[in-house]
Design an enzyme around this catalytic site. Structure first.
Site, mmCIF file in Angstrom:
data_model
loop_
_atom_site.group_PDB
_atom_site.id
_atom_site.type_symbol
_atom_site.label_atom_id
_atom_site.label_comp_id
_atom_site.label_asym_id
_atom_site.label_seq_id
_atom_site.Cartn_x
_atom_site.Cartn_y
_atom_site.Cartn_z
ATOM 1 N N LEU A 148 43.953 -25.263 18.268
ATOM 2 C CA LEU A 148 45.064 -25.998 17.687
ATOM 3 C C LEU A 148 46.341 -25.470 18.325
ATOM 4 O O LEU A 148 46.446 -24.278 18.630
ATOM 5 C CB LEU A 148 45.146 -25.790 16.167
ATOM 6 C CG LEU A 148 44.065 -26.406 15.279
ATOM 7 C CD1 LEU A 148 44.341 -26.045 13.818
ATOM 8 C CD2 LEU A 148 43.996 -27.912 15.446
ATOM 9 N N ASP A 149 47.325 -26.353 18.513
ATOM 10 C CA ASP A 149 48.615 -25.900 19.006
ATOM 11 C C ASP A 149 49.200 -24.891 18.029
ATOM 12 O O ASP A 149 48.927 -24.936 16.818
ATOM 13 C CB ASP A 149 49.584 -27.078 19.135
ATOM 14 C CG ASP A 149 49.163 -28.063 20.216
ATOM 15 O OD1 ASP A 149 48.385 -27.669 21.099
ATOM 16 O OD2 ASP A 149 49.614 -29.219 20.154
ATOM 17 N N ARG A 150 50.015 -24.016 18.543
ATOM 18 C CA ARG A 150 50.618 -22.965 17.710
ATOM 19 C C ARG A 150 51.363 -23.548 16.512
ATOM 20 O O ARG A 150 51.305 -23.023 15.401
ATOM 21 C CB ARG A 150 51.562 -22.120 18.558
ATOM 22 C CG ARG A 150 52.216 -20.968 17.806
ATOM 23 C CD ARG A 150 53.013 -20.093 18.750
ATOM 24 N NE ARG A 150 53.561 -18.933 18.061
ATOM 25 C CZ ARG A 150 54.166 -17.920 18.673
ATOM 26 N NH1 ARG A 150 54.302 -17.940 19.992
ATOM 27 N NH2 ARG A 150 54.642 -16.915 17.975
#
Length: 320
Positions: A148-150
């Site tokens: 997942l993106d940060r």
């Protein structure tokens, strides 16, 4: 002799690792990369190529897949000096302990908080996976199934057994892994636009920033969208990525003219400013659920509710 759990101290000369059953099937190069912190990957390949690494007293190639009980001998190797590894603090540990949504059959589902990278690197000393490894020292295997993106919150799959990782990743490749997201898109989502098919390509700007753009030379990418609720100037949508490209949902939303609220990379500043007035302080993208099966056939379907800070934004929009 040292084991996988207790390697020889840095600079102590020859090291020995005993491979636990949970790591059976892992390539020797990846196994060494995870244990020889500070050693360039090129150096690891060189000692493998020269036959300096031995498994059960024999030479192996980089693609050799380890078996449980293998004894790995690593020659004396100078590791780059590095700062002490980051340690997960009590607040992060408590937050992650309360964020465990599922822990069974060698699979963890974690409700990742926004702002926490999934792994360290590129200026990030401590990510989700490093923190989990510290929290579960009894688990010799702990790997991300996907990413997942940060700035994205929500459900993420983490394997505690190699067999589980391989099984779910095979489902991912076959399109059987279900992932659903909730996102707040700026503007009025086009009626009837339920599928976005647009090839995506990674680009690096002169500034060094990495961007993803719709480009005919890019990789085929498909996302299914469904309108959940409409507001004045915004639309809450659910999104299911059919493919798993970097920033896929964010760029596909931008492509149809409705960039995601709070997206500092793909949404105009004036759009983000308007949503900040509604109390939004982050990217409005949340992994709301994951679906898969375990190797024994058991179905896993886990939901992650919207975090309070995003729910509050929806409340404000409903009042507007």
């Amino acid at each position: 002799m040292s084991t996988d759990q207790s390697p020889s101290p840095k600079g102590s000369g020859v090291q020995f690792f005993t491979v636990p059953e949970e790591l059976a099937g892992q390539r020797i190069d990846n196994f060494l990369q995870a244990r020889l912190k500070g050693v360039p990957r090129s150096r690891i390949y060189r000692i493998l190529r020269k036959g300096e690494v031995r498994v059960n007293k024999g030479r192996v190639k980089a693609e050799y897949r380890l078996q449980g009980g293998d004894l790995v001998r690593v020659p004396p190797i100078r590791m780059a000096e590095e700062s002490a590894p980051a340690v997960a603090g009590d607040s992060l540990r408590k937050a992650l302990e309360s964020a465990i949504l599922f822990d069974e059959g060698g699979l963890l589902v974690v409700n990742k908080p926004a702002g926490l990278a999934v792994h360290g690197g590129s200026g990030v000393r401590l990510g989700l996976i490093e923190a989990l490894r510290q929290m579960y020292p009894e688990s010799p295997f702990m790997e991300l199934v996907h990413r997942l993106d940060r700035d994205t919150s929500g459900a993420i799959l983490v394997a505690r057994k190699r067999a589980v990782l391989l099984h779910i990743q095979s489902e991912l490749r076959a399109g059987k892994l279900g992932k659903s997201y909730l996102a707040l898109a700026a503007g009025k989502w086009p009626r009837g636009r339920k599928i976005v098919e647009a090839p995506l390509k990674k680009n690096t700007l002169k500034s060094g920033e990495r961007m993803v753009v719709v480009d005919g030379a890019g990789k085929p990418s498909t996302t299914r969208f469904q309108v959940e609720e409409r507001f004045n100037g915004a639309t809450l949508v659910s999104a299911e990525p059919v493919t798993g490209r970097t920033h896929q949902i964010r760029v596909h939303a931008q492509f149809v003219g409705c960039p995601l609220a709070g997206d500092v990379k793909y949404a105009p500043d004036e759009v983000n400013s308007a949503f900040r007035d509604q109390g939004l302080k982050r990217l409005f993208l949340h992994s709301a659920g994951v679906r898969c099966t375990l190797p024994d056939g058991k179905r896993v379907d886990v939901k992650a509710s919207l975090p309070p800070e995003l729910e509050a934004v929806l409340v404000n929009l409903r009042r507007a």
